[in-house]
Design an enzyme around this catalytic site. Structure first.
Site, PDB file in Angstrom:
ATOM      1  N   ALA A  47       0.802  -1.239   0.000  1.00 38.54           N
ATOM      2  CA  ALA A  47       0.000   0.000   0.000  1.00 38.54           C
ATOM      3  C   ALA A  47       0.830   1.282   0.000  1.00 38.54           C
ATOM      4  O   ALA A  47       0.302   2.362   0.236  1.00 38.54           O
ATOM      5  CB  ALA A  47      -0.949  -0.007   1.202  1.00 38.54           C
ATOM      6  N   TYR A  52       3.528 -14.200 -14.224  1.00 32.85           N
ATOM      7  CA  TYR A  52       2.530 -13.271 -13.654  1.00 32.85           C
ATOM      8  C   TYR A  52       1.108 -13.794 -13.895  1.00 32.85           C
ATOM      9  O   TYR A  52       0.292 -13.839 -12.966  1.00 32.85           O
ATOM     10  CB  TYR A  52       2.728 -11.903 -14.305  1.00 32.85           C
ATOM     11  CG  TYR A  52       1.813 -10.808 -13.788  1.00 32.85           C
ATOM     12  CD1 TYR A  52       2.059 -10.184 -12.564  1.00 32.85           C
ATOM     13  CD2 TYR A  52       0.716 -10.374 -14.536  1.00 32.85           C
ATOM     14  CE1 TYR A  52       1.228  -9.159 -12.104  1.00 32.85           C
ATOM     15  CE2 TYR A  52      -0.114  -9.360 -14.086  1.00 32.85           C
ATOM     16  CZ  TYR A  52       0.147  -8.754 -12.869  1.00 32.85           C
ATOM     17  OH  TYR A  52      -0.679  -7.746 -12.407  1.00 32.85           O
ATOM     18  N   LYS A  96      -1.583 -14.891 -11.018  1.00 32.96           N
ATOM     19  CA  LYS A  96      -2.859 -14.185 -10.870  1.00 32.96           C
ATOM     20  C   LYS A  96      -4.040 -15.130 -11.112  1.00 32.96           C
ATOM     21  O   LYS A  96      -5.105 -14.971 -10.501  1.00 32.96           O
ATOM     22  CB  LYS A  96      -2.908 -12.985 -11.828  1.00 32.96           C
ATOM     23  CG  LYS A  96      -1.903 -11.881 -11.477  1.00 32.96           C
ATOM     24  CD  LYS A  96      -2.221 -11.249 -10.137  1.00 32.96           C
ATOM     25  CE  LYS A  96      -1.372 -10.034  -9.819  1.00 32.96           C
ATOM     26  NZ  LYS A  96      -1.695  -9.437  -8.514  1.00 32.96           N
TER      27      LYS A  96
HETATM   28  P1  NAP Z   1       2.872  -0.914  -7.815  1.00 29.76           P
HETATM   29  O1  NAP Z   1       2.708   0.536  -8.153  1.00 29.76           O
HETATM   30  O2  NAP Z   1       4.111  -1.613  -8.256  1.00 29.76           O
HETATM   31  O3  NAP Z   1       2.651  -1.113  -6.233  1.00 29.76           O
HETATM   32  C1  NAP Z   1       2.810  -2.360  -5.606  1.00 29.76           C
HETATM   33  C2  NAP Z   1       3.434  -2.147  -4.252  1.00 29.76           C
HETATM   34  O4  NAP Z   1       3.642  -3.449  -3.646  1.00 29.76           O
HETATM   35  C3  NAP Z   1       4.820  -1.492  -4.352  1.00 29.76           C
HETATM   36  O5  NAP Z   1       4.998  -0.543  -3.340  1.00 29.76           O
HETATM   37  C4  NAP Z   1       5.727  -2.699  -4.167  1.00 29.76           C
HETATM   38  O6  NAP Z   1       7.036  -2.364  -3.745  1.00 29.76           O
HETATM   39  C5  NAP Z   1       4.966  -3.486  -3.136  1.00 29.76           C
HETATM   40  N1  NAP Z   1       5.476  -4.851  -3.013  1.00 29.76           N
HETATM   41  C6  NAP Z   1       6.175  -5.561  -3.936  1.00 29.76           C
HETATM   42  N2  NAP Z   1       6.538  -6.753  -3.454  1.00 29.76           N
HETATM   43  C7  NAP Z   1       6.063  -6.807  -2.176  1.00 29.76           C
HETATM   44  C8  NAP Z   1       6.139  -7.799  -1.165  1.00 29.76           C
HETATM   45  N3  NAP Z   1       6.796  -8.940  -1.358  1.00 29.76           N
HETATM   46  N4  NAP Z   1       5.549  -7.542   0.038  1.00 29.76           N
HETATM   47  C9  NAP Z   1       4.909  -6.363   0.246  1.00 29.76           C
HETATM   48  N5  NAP Z   1       4.821  -5.389  -0.684  1.00 29.76           N
HETATM   49  C10 NAP Z   1       5.392  -5.604  -1.897  1.00 29.76           C
HETATM   50  O7  NAP Z   1       1.664  -1.764  -8.466  1.00 29.76           O
HETATM   51  P2  NAP Z   1       0.136  -1.382  -8.792  1.00 29.76           P
HETATM   52  O8  NAP Z   1       0.054  -1.092 -10.229  1.00 29.76           O
HETATM   53  O9  NAP Z   1      -0.395  -0.439  -7.793  1.00 29.76           O
HETATM   54  O10 NAP Z   1      -0.515  -2.818  -8.590  1.00 29.76           O
HETATM   55  C11 NAP Z   1      -1.126  -3.257  -7.389  1.00 29.76           C
HETATM   56  C12 NAP Z   1      -1.720  -4.639  -7.616  1.00 29.76           C
HETATM   57  O11 NAP Z   1      -2.628  -4.592  -8.716  1.00 29.76           O
HETATM   58  C13 NAP Z   1      -0.684  -5.693  -7.969  1.00 29.76           C
HETATM   59  O12 NAP Z   1      -1.039  -6.925  -7.386  1.00 29.76           O
HETATM   60  C14 NAP Z   1      -0.790  -5.779  -9.476  1.00 29.76           C
HETATM   61  O13 NAP Z   1      -0.358  -7.031  -9.951  1.00 29.76           O
HETATM   62  C15 NAP Z   1      -2.269  -5.577  -9.662  1.00 29.76           C
HETATM   63  N6  NAP Z   1      -2.628  -5.110 -10.996  1.00 29.76           N
HETATM   64  C16 NAP Z   1      -2.156  -3.922 -11.476  1.00 29.76           C
HETATM   65  C17 NAP Z   1      -2.530  -3.521 -12.754  1.00 29.76           C
HETATM   66  C18 NAP Z   1      -2.065  -2.231 -13.365  1.00 29.76           C
HETATM   67  O14 NAP Z   1      -2.346  -2.001 -14.539  1.00 29.76           O
HETATM   68  N7  NAP Z   1      -1.378  -1.352 -12.636  1.00 29.76           N
HETATM   69  C19 NAP Z   1      -3.375  -4.338 -13.525  1.00 29.76           C
HETATM   70  C20 NAP Z   1      -3.826  -5.526 -13.007  1.00 29.76           C
HETATM   71  C21 NAP Z   1      -3.469  -5.919 -11.724  1.00 29.76           C
HETATM   72  P3  NAP Z   1       8.197  -2.264  -4.922  1.00 29.76           P
HETATM   73  O15 NAP Z   1       7.819  -1.070  -5.770  1.00 29.76           O
HETATM   74  O16 NAP Z   1       9.452  -2.077  -4.151  1.00 29.76           O
HETATM   75  O17 NAP Z   1       8.124  -3.548  -5.680  1.00 29.76           O
END
Ligand code: NAP
Length: 251
Positions: free
Chosen positions: A18, A159, A163
């Protein structure tokens, strides 16, 4: 100040990953709606900023630095949330990573790491939180999967599999805990504007846009609206479902 008019007054939520992006927006939405919110991430500074913002909104909040792929750390995290914030009513499994690579070049480590964080991380947090939720016979769990689980995506074998695993896990747990009054659902975003998608090469981005009937990427708020619904009593008769927030790219 807590107001009875807020949707999540008296509730405690934990959002993983978060510190930024979708998780941050979800954590702030839950706080705006009256919940006390625990913020998990591996990024300490950004996570603590989110906690400070939640406190300015007037809610209690803690930052818990933990890698969700460690079961022991997730257990300790949930115990701490319950001890410091007084319970756990809402769990948002949001932490996720990508390590994109065509299968031919994908290493075993890239396969393992993505599955450990994205899929095992959800198992870890669910198992730890459900100890409390099943005792209190109440809870909402929402896990963020992806359109990649439903359509597949070139370069995302690890990935997409992780998922898709979340969807199977969600449906099994929904069946196991339905009689305990615990709703367990998933949200499958399409392409949302965050750090995760900002480096998609322009040519690939144009191709993706050509596949999206709504002709644009989504914003984090599109996802938080779905979370708000699934975390609230408005969805009390909904469990084991996947809500797509994807501009129509997959129907
Ligand atoms: P994001 O901006 O990369 O944010 C994810 C956060 O989770 C980052 O702060 C990350 O840290 C942290 N994280 C990574 N590994 C972790 C771990 N082992 N334990 C705890 N925290 C961890 O991603 P987002 O785009 O907001 O995505 C959030 C979720 O939505 C993810 O599950 C992603 O797969 C899913 N999602 C996103 C999209 C999209 O288009 N953005 C689409 C479909 C699904 P680091 O930056 O250091 O890795």
């Amino acid at each position: 100040m807590r107001s009875k008019n807020h949707l999540f007054s008296g509730k405690v939520a934990l959002v993983t990953g978060a510190a930024q992006g979708i998780g941050r927006a979800v954590a702030l939405m839950l706080a705006e709606e009256g919940a006390d919110v625990a913020v998990n991430d591996i990024q300490k500074e950004k996570g603590e900023d989110v906690v400070a913002t939640i406190k300015r909104i007037g809610r209690s909040s803690i930052f818990y630095e933990a890698d969700v792929s460690s079961f022991r750390d997730c257990e300790k995290m949930i115990d701490t949330v319950v001890k410091e914030l007084g319970g756990i009513n809402i769990l948002i499994n949001n932490a996720g990573i990508v390590m994109d690579q065509l299968l031919i070049r994908m290493s075993e480590d890239e396969w393992d790491r993505v599955n450990e964080v994205n899929l095992k991380g959800v198992f870890n947090c669910c198992k730890a939180a459900l100890r409390y939720m099943s005792r209190q016979k109440e809870g909402k769990i929402i896990s963020i999967t992806s359109v990649a689980a439903q359509m597949g995506n070139i370069g995302q074998a690890n990935y997409s599999a992780s998922k898709a695993g979340i969807i199977g896990l969600t449906k099994s747990l929904a069946r196991e805990f339905a009689s305990r009054n615990i709703n367990i659902n998933a949200i499958a975003p399409g392409f949302i504007n965050t750090d995760m998608t900002k480096n998609i090469p322009e040519k690939a981005k144009q191709y993706i846009l050509s596949l999206i009937p709504m002709e644009r990427f989504g914003e984090v708020e599109h996802v938080t609206h779905a979370v708000r619904y699934l975390a609230s009593s408005a969805s009390d008769y909904i469990t084991g479902q996947v809500i797509n927030v994807n501009g129509g790219i997959y129907m």
